[in-house]
Design a protein around this motif. Structure first.
Motif, short mmCIF file in Angstrom:
data_model
loop_
_atom_site.label_atom_id
_atom_site.label_comp_id
_atom_site.label_asym_id
_atom_site.label_seq_id
_atom_site.Cartn_x
_atom_site.Cartn_y
_atom_site.Cartn_z
N LYS A 116 0.81 -1.22 0.00
CA LYS A 116 0.00 0.00 0.00
C LYS A 116 0.84 1.27 0.00
O LYS A 116 0.45 2.27 -0.60
N VAL A 131 -4.75 10.16 0.32
CA VAL A 131 -5.03 10.60 1.68
C VAL A 131 -3.72 11.11 2.28
O VAL A 131 -2.70 10.43 2.16
N GLY A 162 -2.26 -4.93 4.40
CA GLY A 162 -3.64 -5.11 4.88
C GLY A 162 -4.65 -5.60 3.88
O GLY A 162 -4.44 -5.58 2.68
N GLY A 165 -10.09 -5.20 6.10
CA GLY A 165 -10.29 -4.36 7.28
C GLY A 165 -9.41 -4.73 8.47
O GLY A 165 -9.54 -4.16 9.54
N LYS A 166 -8.49 -5.67 8.28
CA LYS A 166 -7.63 -6.07 9.40
C LYS A 166 -6.39 -5.18 9.49
O LYS A 166 -5.93 -4.65 8.50
N ILE A 203 -10.21 10.16 7.47
CA ILE A 203 -11.25 10.97 6.83
C ILE A 203 -12.56 10.67 7.54
O ILE A 203 -12.99 9.52 7.60
N GLU A 288 -6.36 2.43 -2.47
CA GLU A 288 -5.57 1.28 -2.93
C GLU A 288 -6.14 0.72 -4.21
O GLU A 288 -7.25 1.08 -4.62
N THR A 440 -19.70 5.71 5.31
CA THR A 440 -19.20 4.45 5.87
C THR A 440 -19.59 4.26 7.34
O THR A 440 -19.42 3.17 7.88
P1 ADP Z 1 -8.74 -3.29 3.31
O1 ADP Z 1 -7.72 -3.52 2.28
O2 ADP Z 1 -8.42 -3.91 4.63
O3 ADP Z 1 -10.14 -3.54 2.85
P2 ADP Z 1 -8.95 -0.43 2.83
O4 ADP Z 1 -7.75 0.40 2.74
O5 ADP Z 1 -9.65 -0.82 1.55
O6 ADP Z 1 -8.62 -1.73 3.67
O7 ADP Z 1 -10.03 0.26 3.76
C1 ADP Z 1 -11.24 -0.37 4.09
C2 ADP Z 1 -12.21 0.62 4.70
O8 ADP Z 1 -11.64 1.25 5.86
C3 ADP Z 1 -12.58 1.78 3.79
O9 ADP Z 1 -13.62 1.47 2.91
C4 ADP Z 1 -12.99 2.84 4.81
O10 ADP Z 1 -14.30 2.59 5.26
C5 ADP Z 1 -12.02 2.60 5.95
N1 ADP Z 1 -10.81 3.48 5.83
C6 ADP Z 1 -9.59 3.14 5.35
N2 ADP Z 1 -8.73 4.20 5.37
C7 ADP Z 1 -9.42 5.25 5.88
C8 ADP Z 1 -9.11 6.63 6.16
N3 ADP Z 1 -7.90 7.15 5.93
N4 ADP Z 1 -10.07 7.41 6.68
C9 ADP Z 1 -11.32 6.90 6.93
N5 ADP Z 1 -11.67 5.62 6.71
C10 ADP Z 1 -10.75 4.79 6.19
#
Ligand code: ADP
Length: 452
Positions: A116, A131, A162, A165-166, A203, A288, A440
């Motif tokens: 990432k 971001v 990642g 969500g982990k 965010i 990502e 979200t």
């Molecule tokens: P994964 O690869 O684990 O799914 P992501 O980077 O796609 O992780 O993020 C998954 C979710 O986490 C996003 O859809 C959002 O809801 C939340 N999220 C991730 N980064 C941020 C951030 N910088 N600010 C707010 N929410 C975030």
């Protein structure tokens, strides 16, 4: 075109790929663990090979067993589906070494997009807004504190490797950052065997907007519009729709162009998804790229009429796209409802077991992507998603009407079984969701109010 491909996955996505292959005149080989030995979809493949016992590490994640299965069945290519080995650069490399085509982007691209921190650097260089956050990996909690002060709280600590969500923790001040940092690191080490983390500005109340990409063998890249995946529980998606109620044509074009710019800068090929967060001010940020087919791909197929899985196979076989960006037209409104064998009344605990009675919805505007049948036993070993209901209407209100009656038709019954369809119906009845006013944080609040 390939004569025969192997599918290194299970469940609904394995069946989805079997169907795409058959329509292309390509034979498919399914692999299965002993826990899936009686799954009816295996008979729809041209051949099926047992690759080991129930634990994924010994079957669906065991590279040598999968490669052996491909070799003994003369498969020329492997489709990894989603999850399991789909974004594993080492697996893609082993396929290449063994002379088997990996159905996905080149190994080097999986590697650079999968990391990432590297992905964000590429995005920044391509002029795509990212971001605000650390330049790359943050090694110590002291460094994290300095960076957090610069970007301003709240911040989110995220695992570089990642997924799902982990390895993510939010912190609103320095003491909580100290905890968040070590927790995210520990979770990342356990989940991904990699404890590298980075820092982002958190965010607040964003929407999750993602853009579907297709890049042909020659590199010509188009986007197929967005999906709004803001309905999430613990960062995991539950319901997705296209188009997003939050975008106007201007913003849609800008985000689409940004996604294409990132893919071109990273040398992307095949199907991929670029994920963004959209804030309240209409500013969007690259998060990502997912270098695989996504669970929610059918909503894009409905509104564009383009078969994404067939294109994955065609591109891997060396084909170029036979259409351009101007040919892509978004028609109507589509929504996907994930039907998980989980009990929302009991903290979403999984409910494996035998399906005694099954009624699947149908009719105009309804697509069911599922491998379940009456008499099928949902194994306890794997992800609890057992079906996807996808609806397509001329506009969002019509999609709602079709979805409500289809969810009403759906019946999955058996001892101890529960699923998320009632919850999905309740979401459709929610005034904020219906008006398109959600982000979200919606589902968490909704679940709280719903149970209060
Ligand atoms: P994964 O690869 O684990 O799914 P992501 O980077 O796609 O992780 O993020 C998954 C979710 O986490 C996003 O859809 C959002 O809801 C939340 N999220 C991730 N980064 C941020 C951030 N910088 N600010 C707010 N929410 C975030």
């Amino acid at each position: 075109m390939f004569r025969r491909i192997l599918i290194a996955n299970r469940g609904e996505i394995a069946l989805r790929i079997i169907r795409a292959a058959r329509e292309l005149g390509v034979e498919s080989v399914a692999v299965y663990s002993t826990a899936d030995a009686n799954a009816p979809y295996l008979e729809m493949a041209d051949e099926a090979v047992c690759i080991g016992p129930p634990p994924s590490a010994k079957s669906y994640l065991d590279i040598s067993r999968i490669i052996s299965a491909a070799e003994v069945t003369d498969a020329e290519a492997i489709h990894p589906g989603y999850g399991f080995l789909s974004e594993n650069a080492h697996f893609a490399e082993v396929c290449e070494t063994c002379g088997i085509q990996f159905i996905g982007p080149p190994t080097s691209v999986i590697q650079s997009c999968g990391d990432k921190a590297t992905a964000k650097k590429t995005a920044r260089a391509a002029g795509v807004p990212v971001v605000p956050g650390s330049e790359g990996i943050v090694d110590s909690v002291e460094d994290a504190a300095v960076i957090a002060k610069e970007i301003g709280y709240p911040v989110i600590v995220k695992a570089s490797a990642g997924g799902g969500g982990k390895g993510m923790r939010v912190a609103s001040n320095e003491p909580s950052l100290r905890n968040a940092f070590s927790q995210a690191r520990a979770e990342a080490a356990v989940s991904f065997a990699n404890d590298e983390v980075y820092l982002e500005k958190y965010i607040e109340n964003p929407r999750h907007i993602e853009i579907q990409i297709l890049a042909g063998a020659d590199g010509q890249t188009v986007h197929l519009g967005e999906r709004d995946c803001s309905v999430q529980r613990r960062h995991q998606k539950l319901l997705e729709e296209a188009p997003s109620p939050a975008l106007d044509p201007e913003l849609r074009r800008k985000i689409g162009d940004a996604a294409v710019a990132y893919c071109e800068a990273s040398g992307y090929r095949n199907a991929g998804t670029v994920e963004f967060l959209l804030d309240k001010h209409g500013d969007f940020y690259f998060m990502e790229l997912n270098a695989r087919i996504q669970v929610e791909h059918p909503v894009t197929e409905c509104v564009t009429g383009i078969d994404l899985v067939q294109w994955q196979i065609k591109i891997a076989a060396g084909q170029n796209l036979d259409f351009t960006q101007d040919d892509v037209k978004i028609k109507g409104h589509a929504m996907e409802f994930r039907i998980n064998a989980e009990n929302p009344e009991r903290g979403f605990c999984p409910t494996p077991g035998k399906i005694d009675h099954l009624v699947l919805p149908g009719g105009r505007g309804v697509r069911m992507d599922t491998h379940i049948t009456a008499g099928y036993t949902i194994p306890q070993h794997y992800d609890s998603m057992i079906a996807k209901l996808i609806v397509h209407g001329k506009d969002r209100p019509e999609a709602f009407r079709i979805a409500k009656r289809a969810l009403q038709e759906l019946q999955i019954k058996g001892r101890g079984l529960a699923n998320t369809s009632q919850l999905q119906r309740a979401i459709l009845d929610n005034a904020d969701f219906a008006s398109g006013n959600f982000d979200t944080s919606f589902l968490e609040k909704f679940l709280h109010d719903h149970h209060a």
